[in-house]
Write an enzyme that holds these catalytic residues in place. Structure first.
Site, PDB file in Angstrom:
ATOM      1  CE1 TYR A 269      -5.538  -4.270  -1.245  1.00 40.69           C
ATOM      2  CE2 TYR A 269      -6.708  -5.534  -2.916  1.00 40.69           C
ATOM      3  CZ  TYR A 269      -5.979  -5.476  -1.734  1.00 40.69           C
ATOM      4  OH  TYR A 269      -5.715  -6.630  -1.041  1.00 40.69           O
TER       5      TYR A 269
ATOM      6  NE  ARG B 260      -4.549   8.104 -10.938  1.00 39.94           N
ATOM      7  CZ  ARG B 260      -3.296   8.393 -11.262  1.00 39.94           C
ATOM      8  NH1 ARG B 260      -2.298   7.630 -10.819  1.00 39.94           N
ATOM      9  NH2 ARG B 260      -3.019   9.450 -12.001  1.00 39.94           N
TER      10      ARG B 260
ATOM     11  CD  GLU C  64      -3.412   2.812  -3.249  1.00 30.79           C
ATOM     12  OE1 GLU C  64      -3.972   1.757  -2.897  1.00 30.79           O
ATOM     13  OE2 GLU C  64      -4.026   3.876  -3.441  1.00 30.79           O
TER      14      GLU C  64
ATOM     15  N   GLY D 252      -0.361   7.439  -7.029  1.00 35.55           N
ATOM     16  CA  GLY D 252      -1.603   8.134  -6.755  1.00 35.55           C
ATOM     17  C   GLY D 252      -1.878   9.208  -7.791  1.00 35.55           C
TER      18      GLY D 252
ATOM     19  CG  HIS E 106      -4.451   5.805 -15.786  1.00 35.98           C
ATOM     20  ND1 HIS E 106      -5.437   6.359 -15.014  1.00 35.98           N
ATOM     21  CD2 HIS E 106      -3.369   6.615 -15.599  1.00 35.98           C
ATOM     22  CE1 HIS E 106      -4.992   7.434 -14.390  1.00 35.98           C
ATOM     23  NE2 HIS E 106      -3.729   7.604 -14.733  1.00 35.98           N
TER      24      HIS E 106
END
Length: 563
Positions: free
Chosen positions: A448, A413, A438, A432, A352
């Protein structure tokens, strides 16, 4: 008998009255304290990732896993096992192992996360790959698919066929054009395929074969001949240009038409000549490190002023942070002596890290950052993680940013794609966790949703309809997504998806998606990066895993005159 009169109660002394009063005050104070005691602060700290994930006994019916404990500021209440973005097993916080029902013959990649009582989930603690065997020996190949049909619509060929038979189960179908495999679709219910970018006004022969979970393959189906039309539709041509053995994340075109791309884990910048396919290493980026996850050399962007100043911008991971720098190119190498830090201290993690860079129509540099495996940082406006950032070309904060610093929008994320439409609107793409990928149309200061929302769905304890939360313009299941790049040409967005092995095509109308279609499904493996070229074509980086590692194809996609 003379009755005895009750003894008179002696009046309380002054000391007793004082003691009683003090007790009364203490009781009242305690009641007030209990009533008015503030609620404890919410628990937003996720557990640490589980360690030491180990694969145990694997049979045709189950997969056994074990792992090391997570720690938390409160308590770990459960562990979840994930496959392909879905939770496939859950156990309590005291457990360190789980059995997962296996799907014989299907390749799985599993990881484990920990949960606390507040619903905070840890980052993944590594992953293991496994292919459960069939129950018993299976040496019987499926029957050949029957009823194969193929029709051409311009340069696209649509195929269909009847289900093949097998003594256990059909795992996949392979599609061949003129004897070369052009795509794979999985499962007994997948009975169709679209072959895009076939040369116009040419004749081709198509066949289909079936495979079971043991790799037994049917004979090819009866052949079907089809001739494409003269007009291009959707994708006009798909041209292989070069190959690499690295994951290619960042890619950008220089004004002279040559291409720069980054070898993520090798932290190396490469120049590609599109005319010859020749590649030249320009060297490693000083200080960049790999994380064993999705860190390393990430975004690459060429300054809009490159013709006069030759600045190239890079987003990469160091041993302590993620950062954005700029440097010059000199001949066939990076001019590391010219390197300047634009922004340092962006939180890094094994996963991430985000990392995409894009120059906007306002001349500013936009950067997408992930939550670094710590979801709470996405909502923390004192942190640069889980955000879209906006910078001046010299690294200073531009006027007009909504919160006075670098943050343009927040609540992400792991945003992996950014692009601008013809109306100067910014679109951000992110995969996701367990439900939806998304596509977001980003507004200044927008929230968001992460970690309260996963796509358009409420996460643990979350509320996607809370005031200020913004919904995605388009969402699709993680099994169809895992999209790591987005390019927009003539208000059509193209999303490169790794997990779903497809290129989504979204037609945009302002802030609305009016049509969506999946292209190239299963044809080129994991699609990692898609970038626009100055001539209206697309660059696509597509990776497949081989017995010796990763193989990446750099493809050029020719689009219709009106995409």
């Amino acid at each position: 008998m003379t009755p005895v009169a009750p003894s008179p109660i002696a009046p309380a002394s002054g000391g007793s009255r004082l003691l009683s009063g003090l007790l009364l005050v203490a009781v009242i104070g305690l009641i007030v304290l209990i009533v008015r005691w503030p609620d404890p602060p919410p628990d937003v700290q996720p557990p640490t990732p589980p360690g030491g994930l180990t694969l145990g006994a694997t049979t045709c019916r189950s997969i056994s896993l074990s792992w090391g404990p997570s720690t938390d500021d409160t308590d770990v209440v459960g562990y979840d096992v994930h496959q392909g973005g879905q939770v496939v097993a859950s156990v309590g916080g005291d457990s360190r192992s789980a059995d997962v029902a296996g799907v014989p013959g299907q390749a799985w990649e599993l990881h484990v996360t920990a949960r606390d009582a507040a619903g905070n989930a840890s980052a993944a603690g590594g992953s293991v790959a496994v292919t459960p065997p069939q129950c018993g020996s299976d040496t019987t190949a499926p029957g050949a698919p029957a009823g194969v049909k193929a029709t051409a619509d311009g340069t696209s060929v649509t195929m269909s066929w009847a289900a093949a038979t097998d003594d256990v189960a059909v795992a996949a179908y392979d599609v061949f054009r003129d004897g070369q495999k052009v795509g794979t679709v999985g499962g007994a219910g997948s009975l169709g395929f679209v072959d895009f970018g076939v040369a116009a006004a040419t004749s081709h022969r198509y066949q289909v074969s079936a495979r079971d979970g043991q790799g037994n393959t049917s004979s090819p189906s009866a052949a079907v001949d089809v001739t494409t039309g003269k007009d291009c539709t959707l994708l006009c041509a798909i041209t292989p240009v070069a190959r690499d053995t690295a994951v290619v994340f960042g890619l950008a075109q220089l004004p002279d038409g040559t291409v720069l791309y980054g070898r993520r884990d090798q932290r190396e910048v490469v120049r590609l000549d599109p005319k010859t396919g020749q590649t030249t290493s320009l060297g490693q980026v000083p200080g960049a490190v790999s994380t064993g996850g999705d860190g390393g050399l990430l975004g690459i962007a060429v300054a809009p002023t490159y013709a006069k100043d030759r600045w190239v911008y890079l987003f990469f991971t160091t041993a302590t942070d993620n950062r954005i720098v700029r440097l010059h190119l000199r001949g066939n190498g990076l001019d590391t002596g010219s390197m300047q830090s634009m922004l340092v201290g962006i939180p890094r993690g094994r996963i991430h890290n985000g990392g995409r860079l894009r120059f906007g129509p306002d001349g500013k540099l936009y950067a997408a950052t992930g939550d670094a495996g710590r979801p709470r940082l996405a909502q923390d406006q004192s942190s640069l993680a889980g955000k879209v950032l906006r910078l001046n070309l010299d690294g200073t904060v531009p006027a007009g940013n909504p919160f006075g610093g670098y943050i343009w929008s927040f609540g992400y994320r792991n945003p992996l794609g950014m692009a601008f439409d013809s109306h100067r609107g910014l679109w951000v793409q992110e995969p996701g966790e367990t439900t939806d990928d998304e596509s977001n149309h980003v507004v200044k200061g927008g929230n968001y949703g992460w970690p309260a929302c996963d796509g358009a769905q409420n996460a643990a304890g979350g509320d996607c309809d809370a005031p200020g939360a913004r919904q995605p313009q388009f969402a699709f299941s993680v099994g169809e997504g895992g999209c790591g790049g987005v390019a927009i040409i003539r208000d059509v967005a193209y999303l490169a998806c790794a997990t779903g092995s497809r290129l989504w095509r979204l037609v945009l109308d302002g802030d609305t998606v009016t049509d969506a279609q999946a292209l190239l499904t299963g044809a080129y493996g994991q699609l990692i990066t898609v970038e626009p070229s100055a001539d209206g074509t697309l660059w696509l980086a597509a990776s497949t895993r081989t017995a010796t590692g990763t193989e990446t194809q750099l493809l050029r996609l020719t689009l219709p005159p009106r995409a």
